[in-house]
Design a protein around this motif. Sequence first.
Motif: not given
Length: 162
Positions: A29-38, A132-141, A154-162
Amino acid sequence: MTSRFAAWLLVGALIGVPVAAAPSTASPLVGEWTLDVATLPMPPELRPKRVALSFRDGSDGRWSTQVEIIDAKGTRLHSSSTVALDGTTGRATGTYQVDVVAAKMPEPNVLVMQFVYEGIPRSTRVYSVSGDGAVLTETEVYFRDGAPVLRTAHFTRAAGNP
């Protein structure tokens, strides 16, 4: 025979030391993540322009979270918290409507957080990272009109982050 047995015990103990002293694996989970707003289930004109999450694992066993949201009107909202991962509450600061947070990490790739604002529960969020560490899924209740609502983003790992 006893000295030979003692020697084998000592060898076994020494072999086990490097394993016991090995550092624990960092959470994916450590790192920067960006939401796929679409992918948000709302009309495009109501979607935020940007949502970014940052997770940090502190050396003191505490977990830091930074959130930045640029809403549909272009207003910047942010929140920051650093809490223990044992479920005890901690303070959140910023302009997003969260002032108390509790968190647990049942597995290295899963984080559960509860958000409160002015004494009222806002939402529970479960963050999980793909294999694969590439996608962060957020489930909100949360609750709306007395009924539970589940939202997935769904968030994707920001460029340049492990």
